[in-house]
Design a protein around this motif. Structure first.
Motif, PDB file in Angstrom:
ATOM      1  N   ASP A 258       0.817  -1.217   0.000  1.00 12.29           N
ATOM      2  CA  ASP A 258       0.000   0.000   0.000  1.00 12.29           C
ATOM      3  C   ASP A 258       0.851   1.267   0.000  1.00 12.29           C
ATOM      4  O   ASP A 258       0.345   2.351  -0.260  1.00 12.29           O
ATOM      5  CB  ASP A 258      -0.930   0.021   1.227  1.00 12.29           C
ATOM      6  N   ASN A 259       2.142   1.121   0.304  1.00 14.58           N
ATOM      7  CA  ASN A 259       3.094   2.235   0.262  1.00 14.58           C
ATOM      8  C   ASN A 259       4.300   1.803  -0.574  1.00 14.58           C
ATOM      9  O   ASN A 259       5.391   1.571  -0.037  1.00 14.58           O
ATOM     10  CB  ASN A 259       3.544   2.614   1.677  1.00 14.58           C
ATOM     11  N   PRO A 260       4.119   1.646  -1.890  1.00 13.78           N
ATOM     12  CA  PRO A 260       5.147   1.034  -2.747  1.00 13.78           C
ATOM     13  C   PRO A 260       6.515   1.699  -2.694  1.00 13.78           C
ATOM     14  O   PRO A 260       7.529   1.019  -2.863  1.00 13.78           O
ATOM     15  CB  PRO A 260       4.541   1.121  -4.152  1.00 13.78           C
ATOM     16  N   ASN A 261       6.562   3.007  -2.433  1.00 18.25           N
ATOM     17  CA  ASN A 261       7.878   3.656  -2.346  1.00 18.25           C
ATOM     18  C   ASN A 261       8.695   3.107  -1.190  1.00 18.25           C
ATOM     19  O   ASN A 261       9.935   3.092  -1.227  1.00 18.25           O
ATOM     20  CB  ASN A 261       7.722   5.176  -2.203  1.00 18.25           C
ATOM     21  N   MET A 262       8.003   2.614  -0.149  1.00 17.22           N
ATOM     22  CA  MET A 262       8.696   2.052   1.012  1.00 17.22           C
ATOM     23  C   MET A 262       9.337   0.693   0.695  1.00 17.22           C
ATOM     24  O   MET A 262      10.276   0.280   1.387  1.00 17.22           O
ATOM     25  CB  MET A 262       7.732   1.909   2.192  1.00 17.22           C
ATOM     26  N   ILE A 263       8.828   0.011  -0.315  1.00 20.07           N
ATOM     27  CA  ILE A 263       9.438  -1.259  -0.732  1.00 20.07           C
ATOM     28  C   ILE A 263      10.876  -1.014  -1.154  1.00 20.07           C
ATOM     29  O   ILE A 263      11.790  -1.763  -0.790  1.00 20.07           O
ATOM     30  CB  ILE A 263       8.646  -1.899  -1.895  1.00 20.07           C
ATOM     31  N   TYR A 264      11.086   0.062  -1.904  1.00 22.97           N
ATOM     32  CA  TYR A 264      12.408   0.352  -2.449  1.00 22.97           C
ATOM     33  C   TYR A 264      13.311   1.050  -1.442  1.00 22.97           C
ATOM     34  O   TYR A 264      14.533   0.981  -1.562  1.00 22.97           O
ATOM     35  CB  TYR A 264      12.248   1.183  -3.734  1.00 22.97           C
ATOM     36  N   GLN A 265      12.705   1.712  -0.433  1.00 24.71           N
ATOM     37  CA  GLN A 265      13.496   2.350   0.604  1.00 24.71           C
ATOM     38  C   GLN A 265      13.869   1.372   1.719  1.00 24.71           C
ATOM     39  O   GLN A 265      14.883   1.554   2.393  1.00 24.71           O
ATOM     40  CB  GLN A 265      12.717   3.530   1.214  1.00 24.71           C
ATOM     41  N   ASN A 266      13.050   0.335   1.916  1.00 25.54           N
ATOM     42  CA  ASN A 266      13.281  -0.643   2.995  1.00 25.54           C
ATOM     43  C   ASN A 266      13.161  -2.071   2.448  1.00 25.54           C
ATOM     44  O   ASN A 266      12.324  -2.855   2.911  1.00 25.54           O
ATOM     45  CB  ASN A 266      12.259  -0.434   4.114  1.00 25.54           C
ATOM     46  N   PRO A 267      13.987  -2.434   1.472  1.00 24.12           N
ATOM     47  CA  PRO A 267      13.830  -3.742   0.822  1.00 24.12           C
ATOM     48  C   PRO A 267      14.028  -4.934   1.753  1.00 24.12           C
ATOM     49  O   PRO A 267      13.377  -5.957   1.589  1.00 24.12           O
ATOM     50  CB  PRO A 267      14.902  -3.719  -0.280  1.00 24.12           C
ATOM     51  N   VAL A 268      14.906  -4.793   2.749  1.00 23.25           N
ATOM     52  CA  VAL A 268      15.144  -5.914   3.678  1.00 23.25           C
ATOM     53  C   VAL A 268      13.896  -6.190   4.516  1.00 23.25           C
ATOM     54  O   VAL A 268      13.475  -7.339   4.667  1.00 23.25           O
ATOM     55  CB  VAL A 268      16.359  -5.623   4.582  1.00 23.25           C
TER      56      VAL A 268
END
Length: 514
Positions: A258-268
């Motif tokens: 639901d917050n896709p930008n956070m996937i790339y900022q917090n991949p682990v």
């Protein structure tokens, strides 16, 4: 097996990609007048070596032994500086840190308004990306500048900074408390394992509720929600509440989607959440959702926007392929999954520096399970022996236990009575030393010890008696997990019905349409 080299410099150099090595040499050539400096020569020697060999370094004549430690420290630092200068621009934390450093430089030069301008822009970016710790650091820096009464800022600026500082400090405190709770629960897991009775369940439940009693989930931002779901997940794992595990792992995963930008900022965090979610689905045998989210995870990892570095690549392999094996075990499609085995073994070699031995052993156990389901018992035993004979690590006792039990069953299937007897003795001794022996493990070893004493005409009757016993045990909350490691019930059914275990599990998978 993972290469546990003790020399940090050697391990660091071996972890570098070709582009990073090239960048370092370009960077190093700018530091010195000649590329043939001592630290570059040392770099080249270690880069070409298969193992760290101090004698080889000293034999090269580039350095004396008393100088080697200092040269290695200098080279180590310069490699890190080189990597730091070439970090991908999409890493938001490095961008923020760089801007804070720039603001510090301007402040030290007395350019206060320029410094404040950078800090204000950086703070907005930090808040947009939920980097509240850095946002708090920025606010504190702004307060430092404003408190010197040299900027003549607009009226109300002081109140604004004080309010921001209080709000960020509150949210960071909540995140810290929840992350502490999550870590403490994980520590309990490592120390005592899963709860084994109602008394232990009550202790964990009280401990958890005490720490979250005054928290209001409705006021949480992204970071607080993440740690709240994380802590709840560890609590549910500890008490073996698989439905609660599913619930909070799902919330964790949906928080990122639901917050896709956070996937790339917090991949682990994203990868770990998906792994726990898939593990929960596996425990509950929700195969349709399992396939859906496994496919979604793979697609996300393959997205060009998904960050790439050594750590992320290793975790992606670990979680993706573990769950690919789990899916085939869940479906009973053992023959269809064998193509994964050479891929996994090759990738274990590639990622050996970043995988601990426990996770390698876990792969071997699942590979052995695939071969067992395919009735390839020699291959099964080969991979189980890698676990049983491993003396170099202290792994979770349950993995070692079930490796031994599955090996016993494989030996029984092969009709190797002599080996079975020896394995029974060593396994029984091992089980007696275990701190948390469960009823399932006790019943399996007792049953296998008596198998050779039954008359052939009575074996099927004994299989049926044990099947009824294990069906009852599976209903016990504190015994359920054992059946995820070893599907003893399906194996007993295959012996009773004289059918392949793969067919039994496939049939169950079709009946379970979730």
């Amino acid at each position: 097996m993972a290469n546990h080299q003790k020399d940090f410099l050697f391990v660091l150099i071996k972890s570098l990609s070709k582009s990073e090595k090239r960048q370092f040499k370009i960077f190093a050539s700018r530091l010195e007048t000649s590329s043939n400096t001592k630290f570059i020569e040392l770099f080249n020697i270690l880069d070409k070596s298969e193992n760290y060999d101090e004698k080889l370094i000293l034999k090269s004549g580039i350095i004396k032994k008393v100088q080697l430690s200092n040269l290695k420290s200098y080279l180590y630092k310069q490699i890190l500086v080189s990597i730091r200068l070439n970090i991908p621009s999409q890493n938001i934390r490095y961008q923020l840190r760089e801007q804070i450093d720039f603001a510090g430089i301007l402040y030290n030069k007395g350019l206060y308004k320029q410094s404040l301008k950078i800090l204000d822009k950086t703070k907005i970016i930090a808040l947009e990306n939920d980097e509240k710790y850095m946002a708090y650091e920025i606010v504190e820096f702004e307060k430092l500048i404003e408190s010197q009464y040299i900027t003549r800022s607009i009226q109300g600026r002081a109140d604004e900074l004080v309010i921001q500082a209080k709000e960020l400090n509150y949210r960071n405190t909540i995140s810290s408390k929840l992350s502490n709770l999550s870590l403490q629960l994980y520590g309990i897991m490592l120390k005592t394992g899963y709860v084994k009775n109602d008394e232990e369940y009550t202790y964990i439940d009280d401990y958890f509720n005490k720490h979250i009693a005054k928290l209001d989930e409705s006021k949480f931002g992204f970071r607080e929600k993440y740690w709240f779901y994380n802590a709840n997940l560890w609590r549910s794992f500890l008490v073996q509440d698989f439905l609660a595990s599913y619930k909070f792992a799902y919330k964790w995963v949906r928080l990122f989607y639901d917050n896709p930008n956070m996937i790339y900022q917090n991949p682990v965090f994203f990868l770990k959440g998906n792994h726990y979610f898939l593990e929960s689905l596996y425990m509950l045998k929700y195969k349709s959702n399992f396939k859906k989210y496994l496919t979604l995870l793979e697609e996300t990892i393959e997205d060009p926007k998904f960050p790439v570095n050594d750590n992320i690549a290793s975790l992606s392999f670990l979680y993706l392929y573990n769950n690919k094996l789990n899916y085939h075990i869940l479906e009973g499609t053992f023959a269809e999954s064998e193509y994964l085995i050479p891929e996994i073994l090759e990738k274990i070699k590639i990622h050996s520096e970043h995988l601990d031995e426990h996770h390698e052993m876990l792969f071997f156990y699942k590979i052995a399970s695939i071969y067992f389901g395919n009735e390839k018992y020699n291959e099964c035993i080969y991979y189980l022996d890698k676990i049983i004979n491993n003396r170099n690590l202290s792994m979770r006792e349950d993995l070692m236990c079930f490796a031994r039990l599955l090996s016993l069953i494989a030996h029984y299937e092969l009709g190797k009575d002599y080996y079975l007897e020896n394995h029974l003795k060593s396994t029984y001794k091992f089980l007696l030393k275990m701190n948390d022996l469960h009823e399932v493990q006790k019943e399996i070893i007792k049953f296998l010890r008596n198998l050779n004493n039954f008359y052939p005409a009575d074996i099927k009757k004994e299989f049926k008696k044990m099947h009824a016993r294990f069906v009852e045990l599976e209903k016990n909350t504190y015994e359920k997990r054992a059946f995820l490691y070893l599907d003893i019930i399906s194996w007993l059914e295959s012996k009773i019905e004289n059918r392949k275990i793969a067919d039994i599990i496939k049939e169950k998978a079709k009946l379970n349409s979730r």
